[in-house]
Structure formats: structure tokens, C-alpha cells
Design a protein around this motif. Structure first.
Motif: not given
Length: 624
Positions: A278-305
Motif C-alpha cells: 500500500e505504501v509502495y503504491n502510494k509512492m507511485r501515485d505521488m510520482e516519486f522517483q523510485m530508488t533501488a532502496f525501495s525496490c530492495n525493500q520489496l525484494l526483501l519482503l517477497y524473499k521472506r513471504l
């Protein structure tokens, strides 16, 4: 990036091929795979748990519906954090290792970030990936850099930090008022040094109280990183709901990508999949420039779940031209190792090197660990020799990992050799690693000797240090020694937290006193505001399942959900095993799983078929 994605996951074949035109990654297209993803032209996508939403602002090719983030194909967490969807005929490099719950040794748990007043204990495992640094969050510009570059003092020379360290929750405001009234230094540098060192010790409760005092006294002119730092502390101490509430009070001009990625990191730390997306999508909706850090957070979460979503994150990074960094590769290499795909892991290492990254000690240790558990001991030893270098005395940073990994290899002589280098002037982390390593080798007296050395070297030990030896006693079923050590912890004034509870529960479980372990866990959960670890509950639930004790297994299942550990397939596997052992039907079990948005993987499907065999039919009732 395309080559990276191909190296990460054997892709599915469904017709058309992606990308002969991906010239930017042509150098890496030598990496091969036996299958390709189907693609279709569609709108840019967002990551969601309950469906697959489109985002009309940019258009590109995306994965087919088989890979979309739909609830119908969601995988479920297992022991290793892996996932498997309902489409059992479809395999990829991130499908979980199918293991019946009765054979699962335990779950890799997520590090719990909690307030100082409730006492936080650091993770005792090698996996530090959930620990997000201030520098990565982008908060170090105002804190860490100021502390390290502006001040020549050592961290413990800060008078303000000493005041904060010794003050209690009730006395802190008075101590700070006194400090201010006496005109002692309270500039940005002093504040940064104190705050940095409180964070390093994970005294988040004190850090938050200090931050709130500064705010009430208008001692700082807040910038975005100051707001983000305060947000991070609120999330750690009071939870995500209060953190989101705080964001609403931040001036609009400061609500930037740094603020939301800080919230995202805390969602990931808490393994809150729905909120993170939900937070990630909100960042996309607000048109923030996405960084490797944010993508790594998703990778970390999906690696786990939910490992099946990893390929989708990599596709997004490719489309947005977000370059992977060293941490990206570490996550992917570890994921391939967990799946026992050693060839894929080695392929990723080569890709990483071709992109100009050299593996650090952490990545080398990860690779060596996976070699060991896959039975490639010669390859593991070669990696360890490379980690050590030509002079271990000059490369002490590798000592901790070397101690643990040589113990995994059963190389007692190598463990002794490495420890002899450390022994004259040991560091705390080396002592803890030596205790754990010697415990693995069955050298209990030597482990106790290292612990005694610690008690003489450092004036006050924390619960973490006692817990390391307690785990050794638990692993070797040394109940009386474990009890004595627990009493000693109490006498030393150690505050007990989740990691110690986990060791105590394991101590009694291994000694066969499951009911006592259950009682300890129940008291810990009721008397403290900190929830026990997922693995702590599962240790007891596994024992009930092995006994075929359906009543107590169901009770533990309920307590897991009460503690916020719902939606993981691991506890469903274990509960099913209890029914199978008892040879009784579990009526409505599929419906229970569906209601919890949990779907069977291969091993669970086999278990469900087994309990179906116990159901009475009209003819069986007549015959009975």
C-alpha cells in the motif's frame, strides 16, 4: 537488468518471447534459461495483495496474468519464507522446498524492532538484512555525518549521551531541562552524536523521548530528514498506525520520498505485506522517483513471504531503469541459495561481478553457507579461504563468519585456529560467534570458558549475550545448566525479551517438557507488550502436532493469530499434521484457509488429501 532477471528465475514459456531488442543489457544476454515468460502489452502495474491494479500514466509490456499480483495466485509463507501458488504444475526458481510441517525444523524469523523500555534484543542469526541503516534511509546527512565528521570526540565522550543513557523514562525530561538551563552544548552536533549512539544501541524509546523533548523546546529547525528520523522512531516504538498518523502532521513541503521510504522500511521490518504494498503504491501515485532502496525493500519482503513476486519487481526495475546495487544482489543470491539452486546462485555471482560489484564478506558468507548445506564442502572451504585472505589478524572483520561457517563444516581445528587469533583481544561479536560455533561442535566447556572471558572483559552483559550460551544448552538438552543460567540472567538485572523467551522455550521443548514450555510462552505473551517470535510458537506447535494433540495444536494456532502471525502457510501445515497424526478428519479446513486468504501448495495439497481419507461416508458409518 534483463540478464539479471533471467539469471534469477527460470521463466515460464507461454508463447512469445521478451526482448530481443533489449540492447542495453546485451552484454549479459549470454546467460541462458530454458523457459521464457509470456508478455502482453498493458498499463504500468502496482503491487497489491488483493488484486492487480493498472496505472495509466506509463505504458509498457508486463508479465502475463500468471505472474500478476492477484490474490488468486498468491503464494504463502513457509519455513524458508518461500511461496508456492495454486498452479502446482508451474515451477520457477522461487518455488518453496516442499517439506511436510512435521519435518520442518524451524522458521527464519523476522527481527523485531521494539522500544528500549520494552527491551529490544538483536537478531542472533547471521542475517542482518532487515536492519536498515540510517545511511540507506537517507537520514545520515543530518545525523551520522555530522557526528562523525564534525566532532573529534569518541562516541562515549559525549556528555549529553551519557545523561540520556543513565536517565530513566521518568527522569529524562528533568535531566534534559537541567542540561539546557545550565547552558551546556545542545547544538546540532551534540544532538546528532547522542541520537546516533542511542540508535546504535537500539534504545529507540529513549531516542524518541529525546526527539519529542527537542521538538517541544524548539531546539531544531526540522528538515525532511529530521521528520523522517522522528517517523522512524515512532514506527519502531509505537507501531505503523501511529507512524501514519504522524505523517499527516508533517508539512506538505516535506512529505517526500525520504518520508515514505522510511515508512516502507518499517512495514518490511514488521513483515506487513499488505501495508508495504500500500505504501509502495502510494509512492507511485505521488510520482516519486523510485530508488533501488525501495525496490530492495520489496525484494526483501517477497524473499521472506512471496518469492513468486520477485521476478515482477525485477521487471519493474528494468522498465524504470533502476540499477541494482550490492544489496539487491545479496538478496537474490541468498534467495537462490535458499531454493538450493546452486547453479543459479553462481550465475548471479558472475552477473554481479560483470556489473562491477565485488562480493563483500556478507555475500561471501552467504554463498559459503549455502554451499555447506547443499553438500559442496570443497567449494565452501575455497570461499572461506578467500574471505580470510593472507593475514587474518589484518582481516578480523571476517573472523565472526569464519568461526560459524567452519563449525557448520565440522572443522574443529579451523575454529580453534581462528579463535586463537581473536582470543588475546576479542571483540564482543567474535566471542558470541565462538560460543555458538563451539556449541555446534559439542565443545560445551570451551563455550562456557569463552562466556566467562566475556564476563571478565565487559562489566555488564545484556540478555543477548546470555541467550547465546542458553541456546547452546538448549541444543544439547542441558536443562539444569539452562535453568541456572536463566537465574543468573535475572540476578544480573537483564531484561528478558523475545530471543531469550525463544531460547527458554527451546530448552524445555528439547528436554521433553512441552507443557512447561507452553506455560512459559503464555506468561511471556501475557506479561509483556512485546510479542514472542513466530518460531517460538512453532516450536511448541510442532511438538503437539507430532503427538497428534489436535486440541493443543488448535490452541497454539489460535494464539499465533492473536499475536498477529496469521496468513502464513507454515502453521496450517503443522495443524494439518496434528490431524493426520491423530487420524481424524479436519472438516472445513479448505474453507478455513480460503477465509484467511491462504492457498494450498503442493505439500499442503497432499496433507489435505490425507485428512479427506479419514472422513466418514454413508457406507463407512454403516460398517462401523
Amino acid at each position: 537488468m534483463w540478464a539479471l532477471r533471467r539469471a534469477v528465475v527460470p521463466l515460464r514459456t507461454h508463447g512469445c518471447h521478451i526482448g530481443a531488442s533489449r540492447t542495453c543489457c546485451a552484454k549479459l544476454d549470454t546467460l541462458t534459461t530454458d523457459l521464457e515468460h509470456k508478455v502482453e502489452t498493458c498499463n504500468n502495474t502496482q503491487f497489491v495483495s488483493s488484486g492487480y491494479r493498472t496505472w495509466p500514466k506509463r505504458s509498457y509490456q508486463s508479465l502475463s496474468s500468471h505472474s500478476k499480483f492477484s490474490s488468486a495466485s498468491r503464494g504463502l509463507s513457509s519455513q524458508a519464507g518461500a511461496e508456492s501458488s495454486e498452479e502446482d504444475s508451474v515451477e520457477d526458481g522461487f518455488s518453496e522446498l516442499e517439506t511436510p510441517s512435521s519435518e520442518v525444523a524451524g522458521e527464519t524469523t523476522v527481527k523485531e524492532e521494539i522500544a528500549e523500555d520494552l527491551i529490544s534484543e538483536p537478531d542472533l542469526s547471521d542475517d542482518d538484512e532487515t536492519e536498515v541503516s540510517l545511511k540507506e534511509l537517507g537520514l545520515s546527512d543530518t545525523d551520522q555525518n555530522a557526528a562523525e565528521e564534525t566532532s573529534p570526540k569518541k562516541e562515549n565522550d559525549s556528555g549529553l549521551f551519557k545523561v540520556l543513557l543513565t536517565a530513566t523514562r521518568n527522569s529524562m525530561d528533568n535531566e534534559l531541562n537541567k542540561w539546557d538551563e545550565e547552558g551546556k552544548p545542545l547544538g546540532r552536533t551534540e544532538i546528532s552524536i547522542a541520537m546516533l549512539n542511542l540508535r546504535k544501541r537500539r534504545l529507540y524509546g529513549k531516542a524518541l523521548q529525546f526527539s519529542e523533548w527537542l521538538d517541544s523546546k524548539n531546539k531544531l529547525t526540522y528538515g525532511d530528514r529530521d521528520y523522517a528520523s522522528h517517523l522512524d522512531l515512532i514506527a519502531k516504538v509505537r507501531g505503523l498506525q501511529q507512524a501514519e498518523k504522524y505523517i499527516k502532521s508533517i508539512p506538505e513541503s516535506f512529505k517526500n520520498e525520504v518520508i515514505y521510504r522510511t515508512l516502507l522500511a518499517n512495514c518490511v521490518t514488521g513483515s506487513n505485506l499488505k501495508k508495504a504494498e500500500e505504501v509502495y503504491n502510494k509512492m507511485r501515485d505521488m510520482e516519486f522517483q523510485m530508488t533501488a532502496f525501495s525496490c530492495n525493500q520489496l525484494l526483501l519482503l517477497y524473499k521472506r513471504l512471496d518469492k513468486k513476486k520477485i521476478a515482477d519487481v525485477l521487471l519493474f526495475m528494468e522498465k524504470e531503469n533502476i540499477k541494482p546495487n550490492l544489496f539487491t544482489y545479496k538478496l537474490l543470491i541468498d534467495t537462490k541459495g535458499q531454493a538450493n539452486d546452486i547453479g543459479g546462485m553462481e550465475q548471479l555471482l558472475e552477473t554481479m561481478k560483470e556489473q562491477g560489484f565485488e562480493p563483500d564478506i556478507s555475500i561471501q558468507a552467504t554463498v559459503a553457507r549455502h554451499y555447506i548445506f547443499a553438500g559442496f564442502n570443497d567449494k565452501a572451504e575455497a570461499v572461506l579461504k578467500d574471505m580470510e585472505g593472507s593475514n587474518l589478524k589484518q582481516n578480523r572483520a571476517a573472523s565472526r563468519s569464519l568461526l560459524l561457517l567452519y563449525a557448520d563444516l565440522g572443522k574443529a581445528d579451523e575454529v580453534d585456529r581462528v579463535w586463537k587469533v581473536c582470543d588475546p583481544n576479542p571483540r564482543m561479536e567474535e566471542c558470541l560467534a565462538a560460543i555458538e560455533a563451539l556449541g555446534k561442535l559439542g565443545k560445551i566447556e570451551e563455550a562456557e570458558a569463552v562466556f566467562d572471558k566475556m564476563t571478565k572483559t565487559w562489566k555488564k552483559l545484556s540478555a543477548k549475550h546470555f541467550t547465546t550460551l542458553l541456546q547452546v544448552y538448549a541444543n544439547h538438552k542441558m536443562l539444569m545448566k539452562g535453568k541456572d543460567l536463566a537465574k543468573r540472567m535475572h540476578e544480573c538485572g537483564c531484561r528478558i525479551g523475545p530471543w531469550t523467551w525463544d531460547a527458554l522455550v527451546k530448552l524445555y521443548v528439547q528436554a521433553g517438557e512441552v507443557e512447561k514450555a507452553d506455560s512459559i510462552l503464555n506468561r511471556a505473551a501475557q506479561q509483556n507488550q512485546i510479542k514472542p517470535l513466530f518460531s517460538t510458537y512453532m516450536q511448541i506447535m510442532d511438538q503437539y502436532a507430532r503427538r497428534g494433540d489436535v486440541h493443543n495444536a488448535e490452541k497454539m494456532f489460535h494464539r499465533l493469530k492473536q499475536a498477529g502471525y496469521g496468513g502464513r502457510i507454515r502453521q496450517y501445515q503443522t495443524l494439518l499434521q496434528a490431524y493426520i497424526k491423530a487420524k481424524v478428519p479436519a472438516y472445513g479446513f479448505r474453507e478455513r484457509m480460503k477465509a484467511d486468504d491462504v492457498f494450498p501448495n503442493k505439500s499442503v495439497a497432499v496433507q489435505l488429501a490425507q485428512i479427506d481419507a479419514f472422513k466418514k461416508t454413508a457406507i463407512s458409518e454403516l460398517l462401523d
